[in-house]
Design a protein around this motif. Structure first.
Motif, PDB file in Angstrom:
ATOM      1  N   TYR A 199       0.833  -1.198   0.000  1.00  0.00           N
ATOM      2  CA  TYR A 199       0.000   0.000   0.000  1.00  0.00           C
ATOM      3  C   TYR A 199       0.873   1.257   0.000  1.00  0.00           C
ATOM      4  N   PHE A 200       1.951   1.226   0.767  1.00  0.00           N
ATOM      5  CA  PHE A 200       2.870   2.364   0.780  1.00  0.00           C
ATOM      6  C   PHE A 200       3.536   2.536  -0.578  1.00  0.00           C
ATOM      7  N   ILE A 201       3.933   1.428  -1.217  1.00  0.00           N
ATOM      8  CA  ILE A 201       4.645   1.514  -2.500  1.00  0.00           C
ATOM      9  C   ILE A 201       3.748   2.083  -3.593  1.00  0.00           C
ATOM     10  N   PHE A 202       2.494   1.654  -3.641  1.00  0.00           N
ATOM     11  CA  PHE A 202       1.629   2.067  -4.747  1.00  0.00           C
ATOM     12  C   PHE A 202       0.783   3.301  -4.444  1.00  0.00           C
ATOM     13  N   ARG A 203       0.560   3.632  -3.177  1.00  0.00           N
ATOM     14  CA  ARG A 203      -0.350   4.735  -2.873  1.00  0.00           C
ATOM     15  C   ARG A 203       0.311   5.908  -2.162  1.00  0.00           C
ATOM     16  N   ILE A 204       1.553   5.761  -1.702  1.00  0.00           N
ATOM     17  CA  ILE A 204       2.251   6.852  -1.004  1.00  0.00           C
ATOM     18  C   ILE A 204       3.568   7.207  -1.690  1.00  0.00           C
ATOM     19  N   LEU A 205       4.359   6.193  -2.032  1.00  0.00           N
ATOM     20  CA  LEU A 205       5.690   6.449  -2.600  1.00  0.00           C
ATOM     21  C   LEU A 205       5.646   7.248  -3.903  1.00  0.00           C
ATOM     22  N   PRO A 206       4.729   6.990  -4.835  1.00  0.00           N
ATOM     23  CA  PRO A 206       4.723   7.813  -6.061  1.00  0.00           C
ATOM     24  C   PRO A 206       4.541   9.301  -5.785  1.00  0.00           C
ATOM     25  N   GLN A 207       3.713   9.640  -4.805  1.00  0.00           N
ATOM     26  CA  GLN A 207       3.526  11.063  -4.477  1.00  0.00           C
ATOM     27  C   GLN A 207       4.782  11.667  -3.851  1.00  0.00           C
ATOM     28  N   ILE A 208       5.515  10.868  -3.067  1.00  0.00           N
ATOM     29  CA  ILE A 208       6.739  11.381  -2.445  1.00  0.00           C
ATOM     30  C   ILE A 208       7.769  11.728  -3.511  1.00  0.00           C
ATOM     31  N   VAL A 209       7.941  10.838  -4.492  1.00  0.00           N
ATOM     32  CA  VAL A 209       8.891  11.129  -5.581  1.00  0.00           C
ATOM     33  C   VAL A 209       8.417  12.339  -6.379  1.00  0.00           C
ATOM     34  N   ALA A 210       7.103  12.425  -6.628  1.00  0.00           N
ATOM     35  CA  ALA A 210       6.567  13.588  -7.341  1.00  0.00           C
ATOM     36  C   ALA A 210       6.784  14.871  -6.547  1.00  0.00           C
ATOM     37  N   ALA A 211       6.700  14.781  -5.210  1.00  0.00           N
ATOM     38  CA  ALA A 211       6.928  15.961  -4.371  1.00  0.00           C
ATOM     39  C   ALA A 211       8.372  16.431  -4.461  1.00  0.00           C
ATOM     40  N   VAL A 212       9.325  15.478  -4.515  1.00  0.00           N
ATOM     41  CA  VAL A 212      10.736  15.849  -4.653  1.00  0.00           C
ATOM     42  C   VAL A 212      10.963  16.595  -5.960  1.00  0.00           C
ATOM     43  N   ILE A 213      10.384  16.081  -7.038  1.00  0.00           N
ATOM     44  CA  ILE A 213      10.549  16.731  -8.340  1.00  0.00           C
ATOM     45  C   ILE A 213       9.906  18.115  -8.329  1.00  0.00           C
ATOM     46  N   LEU A 214       8.738  18.241  -7.710  1.00  0.00           N
ATOM     47  CA  LEU A 214       8.048  19.534  -7.661  1.00  0.00           C
ATOM     48  C   LEU A 214       8.860  20.571  -6.894  1.00  0.00           C
ATOM     49  N   VAL A 215       9.334  20.219  -5.711  1.00  0.00           N
ATOM     50  CA  VAL A 215      10.101  21.175  -4.901  1.00  0.00           C
ATOM     51  C   VAL A 215      11.407  21.534  -5.603  1.00  0.00           C
ATOM     52  N   PHE A 216      12.025  20.571  -6.262  1.00  0.00           N
ATOM     53  CA  PHE A 216      13.249  20.820  -7.028  1.00  0.00           C
ATOM     54  C   PHE A 216      12.975  21.853  -8.126  1.00  0.00           C
ATOM     55  N   ALA A 217      11.913  21.631  -8.891  1.00  0.00           N
ATOM     56  CA  ALA A 217      11.582  22.559  -9.975  1.00  0.00           C
ATOM     57  C   ALA A 217      11.221  23.940  -9.438  1.00  0.00           C
ATOM     58  N   GLN A 218      10.517  23.998  -8.324  1.00  0.00           N
ATOM     59  CA  GLN A 218      10.165  25.290  -7.740  1.00  0.00           C
ATOM     60  C   GLN A 218      11.401  26.072  -7.325  1.00  0.00           C
ATOM     61  N   ASN A 219      12.398  25.405  -6.783  1.00  0.00           N
ATOM     62  CA  ASN A 219      13.615  26.105  -6.370  1.00  0.00           C
ATOM     63  C   ASN A 219      14.426  26.577  -7.566  1.00  0.00           C
ATOM     64  N   ILE A 220      14.427  25.807  -8.655  1.00  0.00           N
ATOM     65  CA  ILE A 220      15.090  26.278  -9.873  1.00  0.00           C
ATOM     66  C   ILE A 220      14.384  27.505 -10.416  1.00  0.00           C
ATOM     67  N   LEU A 221      13.047  27.489 -10.409  1.00  0.00           N
ATOM     68  CA  LEU A 221      12.299  28.645 -10.883  1.00  0.00           C
ATOM     69  C   LEU A 221      12.530  29.858  -9.981  1.00  0.00           C
ATOM     70  N   THR A 222      12.565  29.660  -8.670  1.00  0.00           N
ATOM     71  CA  THR A 222      12.808  30.768  -7.739  1.00  0.00           C
ATOM     72  C   THR A 222      14.174  31.396  -7.984  1.00  0.00           C
ATOM     73  N   ALA A 223      15.200  30.579  -8.178  1.00  0.00           N
ATOM     74  CA  ALA A 223      16.535  31.110  -8.452  1.00  0.00           C
ATOM     75  C   ALA A 223      16.575  31.831  -9.792  1.00  0.00           C
ATOM     76  N   SER A 224      15.849  31.311 -10.777  1.00  0.00           N
ATOM     77  CA  SER A 224      15.821  31.973 -12.088  1.00  0.00           C
ATOM     78  C   SER A 224      15.177  33.344 -11.995  1.00  0.00           C
ATOM     79  N   LEU A 225      14.059  33.436 -11.285  1.00  0.00           N
ATOM     80  CA  LEU A 225      13.385  34.723 -11.146  1.00  0.00           C
ATOM     81  C   LEU A 225      14.221  35.708 -10.339  1.00  0.00           C
ATOM     82  N   ARG A 226      15.021  35.199  -9.409  1.00  0.00           N
ATOM     83  CA  ARG A 226      15.833  36.081  -8.568  1.00  0.00           C
ATOM     84  C   ARG A 226      17.009  36.659  -9.336  1.00  0.00           C
ATOM     85  N   ILE A 227      17.581  35.891 -10.251  1.00  0.00           N
ATOM     86  CA  ILE A 227      18.755  36.364 -11.002  1.00  0.00           C
ATOM     87  C   ILE A 227      18.354  37.022 -12.312  1.00  0.00           C
TER      88      ILE A 227
END
Length: 716
Positions: A199-227
């Motif tokens: 249940y954790f592998i199919f119903r929780i883990l995919p969202q965790i990996v998606a959250a890592v990618i989302l936060v990563f992309a948000q920080n790249i966008l924040t740095a781009s807007l700042r510079i």
């Protein structure tokens, strides 16, 4: 550009018909570009004529129309004391008036003074940009004047390639799941309970990996807007630099795309915003299908292919952004992370005269309209052709300015002449709080913040009651009122609805708290500066919370004793688990009575309630002590920050002259060591003197400390 065109039309209507204004234009341009050094035969410095005598022409092209000449009106003719005609050449779109002396009175063209033979001439104090080619000639190895190509680490190749790799791995996993499930009628048998590792592998883990990618992309966008504003200001084309000084350094909110800057940044911004929906979709990506009298985990084909498209778009946009930043001339030598990092760009600028304001008397105004002569400012290396000044320096400047004459506010001239009345300062201070310190971000206003805290608190109490009340307890399950049986594409309407909607609501909570956290991190250094006794450099002008990565901001805030910033920045990261857990909370199961009901995973429910308690507590933590963050205007653009760093004593401070790096700057401010024994103290306020009406960051010394105690109460 409408007001500019209207002004041009009005001026055009005042020109006397039948009079050719070409001689006036030739004389005005000749006076504007006259060069004392050329008459004495002194050589032009390298890159001196490379840049940008055509800036005035380009200024008129911004509106989409090419104006080959400025407008000269009859109303601008006058007579000076000697009886000579005084003319003024006015550039309507810039609001700049260039007075011409008696020798430049209107007259016909004189062949003996044709500029074609002698070449263009410049005034001795004319600023000239040192472009890349000229810089290569002056300093081939880049040791004295390094190339202005600095980028934060998160915008470099390794970081961007890491995000692309994560997207490709996610795409590969989804494609493999779809393909394998098609050929094998599912992935793996369902163990018969939702309290298993599957249940954790199919119903929780995919969202965790998606959250890592989302936060990563948000920080790249924040740095781009700042510079990005600095990068745009470093562009050679004035039309590209238009209003770059006023462009926001931070995202307004991740709930909506920003869509500002070059198309490469806009595309990545849109891809990052669409990535928000990957967590709700991942929560509904896997379900159980009934195959040969057994339940088997399988991907929902349609949802999985939508996710593949979203991650492919993010990967491609990341590659495009990576190519945009690769070897990009950003205009900065190090990262502009804090207030102190920006001040060295002002130590030798020729634009500070525009920022002279009577902050204690004037109500808040439109900064963009007030600084309309700063719309085309450029960032880079500068030099003049005056041999007495010499050298090359890095600053924000303009080649359109002939001098940096500061416009003195009312009362300042009396100080210079020795006629200063002490009652002026005390009289102005009584109106300062109401006139100048009235801005707060909308999310920190009383009504939105208190209302949001109350609403989330009530909803949390209601959720607890519904979850554990005997009549409505969730562990007994509830009727989904939708079809729960999966179709041939492994899509279950009930599972999709009760996974996607809770995750989307949790995502809204996460994004709203991100706005609160960013606003607090931006304003915390200014709140420290507004203290009556000031604050150390490390806690104020060197504090860079808004430019930090999530965990990095928490650690630095703890070192500086800013507990509220540390708590909120940490919670802003952890609250990503609210949509992650909410999306994996419910699943459609069949009861022993052959009834289909939606059942929650109780461990997931317990963790989700814990995060919701922390959410309401973090909102309550933001309620007290917000008055110290009130400022005359937002501090989210370069122009806004410079307007609060415009005091002469600050700009002329030796600590900000010829700075080589951020570490060099920190050492000069006494923040280089761990003890902080010699660390300087800074404040935001007014001080009696020639610029007493200028609200500005200032060094707090024993001499000025007593005066700040009398005036800074209005700031707090």
């Amino acid at each position: 550009m409408g007001p500019m065109k209207d002004e041009l039309a009005m001026i055009a209507g005042k020109i006397t018909p039948g009079i050719d204004n070409t001689p006036y234009i030739h004389n005005a341009l000749d006076a504007l570009t006259r060069d004392r050094a050329s008459s004495s035969g002194s050589p032009i410095p390298p890159g001196g004529l490379s840049g940008h005598a055509d800036d005035y022409q380009a200024f008129h092209e911004v509106s989409g129309e090419v104006f080959t000449s400025p407008s000269l009106t009859q109303s601008e003719y006058g007579h000076n004391g000697a009886g000579h005609v005084q003319t003024t050449l006015r550039y309507p779109d810039l609001g700049i008036a260039l007075p011409l002396g008696p020798d430049a009175a209107p007259r016909g063209p004189d062949p003996s003074q044709a500029p074609a033979e002698n070449g263009p001439r410049r005034t001795s104090n004319q600023w000239m940009t040192v472009d890349r080619d000229a810089l290569q000639t002056i300093d081939p190895r880049g040791r004295t004047y390094p190339p202005l190509t600095y980028k934060p680490r998160i915008l470099r190749l390794l970081s961007m390639c890491s995000l692309v790799l994560l997207c490709l791995l996610m795409i590969a996993a989804l494609v493999f799941s779809n393909t394998f499930s098609d050929h094998n009628a599912g992935l793996t048998p369902y163990p018969g309970t939702i309290y298993s590792g599957q249940y954790f592998i199919f119903r929780i883990l995919p969202q965790i990996v998606a959250a890592v990618i989302l936060v990563f992309a948000q920080n790249i966008l924040t740095a781009s807007l700042r510079i990005l504003p600095f990068t745009i200001m470093a562009d050679e084309d004035p039309r590209e630099r238009y209003l770059a000084l006023f462009q926001s350094l931070y995202p307004r909110s991740f709930m909506f795309p920003q869509l500002v800057g070059p198309w490469q940044v806009v595309v990545f911004d849109l891809a990052t915003w669409l990535t928000i929906f990957t967590i709700p979709l991942q929560s509904a990506a896997f379900t159980c299908i009934f195959v040969r009298d057994a339940w088997i985990w399988a991907p929902s084909q349609g949802v999985a292919w939508v996710l593949v498209g979203l991650y492919a778009f993010l990967a491609v946009s990341t590659i495009v952004l990576m190519l945009f930043w690769f070897k990009r001339w950003t205009g900065v030598r190090w990262d502009m992370r804090s207030i102190a990092d920006l001040i060295p760009l002002l130590s030798r600028t020729n634009t500070m005269h525009s920022y002279a304001r009577r902050a204690g008397l004037e109500p808040p105004s439109d900064l963009k309209a007030e600084l309309r002569d700063r719309w085309f400012d450029r960032l880079g290396y500068w030099q003049t052709n005056d041999v007495s000044t010499g050298g090359v320096w890095h600053a924000i400047g303009t080649s359109a300015a002939r001098s940096d004459h500061r416009i003195e506010p009312d009362g300042a001239e009396q100080v210079k002449n020795g006629n200063y009345d002490p009652s002026i300062g005390s009289r102005d201070m009584s109106n300062f709080a109401a006139a100048s310190s009235s801005y707060l971000p909308w999310c920190l206003h009383d009504r939105p913040l208190i209302g949001f805290t109350i609403v989330t608190g009530i909803l949390l109490i209601a959720l607890i009651i519904v979850s554990f009340l005997p009549q409505t307890r969730l562990d007994a399950g509830f009727d989904p009122r939708l079809a729960a049986r999966p179709n041939q594409a492994a899509f279950s309407a009930a599972n999709f609805l009760y996974s996607f909607i809770p995750a989307l609501l949790g995502m809204v909570l996460f994004l709203l708290f991100q706005s609160l956290d960013l606003a607090l991190r931006i304003l915390q250094p200014w709140g420290e500066l507004a203290r009556v006794d000031g604050a150390s450099a490390r806690k104020s002008i060197l504090a860079d919370y808004a430019a930090c990565l999530p965990v990095q901001s928490t650690w630095r805030a703890l070192r500086n004793g800013h507990w509220r910033v540390a708590a909120t920045s940490l919670m802003a990261v952890l609250f990503i688990f609210i949509p992650v857990l909410a999306g994996g909370l419910f699943m459609a199961l069949t009861t022993p009575e052959e009834a289909v009901r939606m059942f929650p995973s109780m461990p997931v429910l317990g963790a989700l309630l814990a995060f919701l308690f922390l959410y309401v507590g973090s909102l309550s933590l933001l309620l007290p002590r917000r008055r110290q963050f009130q400022l005359p205007h937002p501090v989210t653009s370069v122009a806004a920050i410079v307007s609060l760093c415009a005091a002469d004593e600050l700009i002329q401070d030796p600590a900000f002259r010829a700075v080589q790096s951020h570490h060099d700057l920190a050492a000069r401010l006494g923040a280089g060591g761990d003890d902080g024994a010699n660390e300087s103290t800074w404040c935001l306020g007014l001080v009696s003197g020639k610029d007493e009406h200028q609200l500005s960051v200032r060094r707090l010394t024993q001499f000025t400390g007593k005066r700040m105690r009398l005036t800074s109460s209005a700031v707090v």
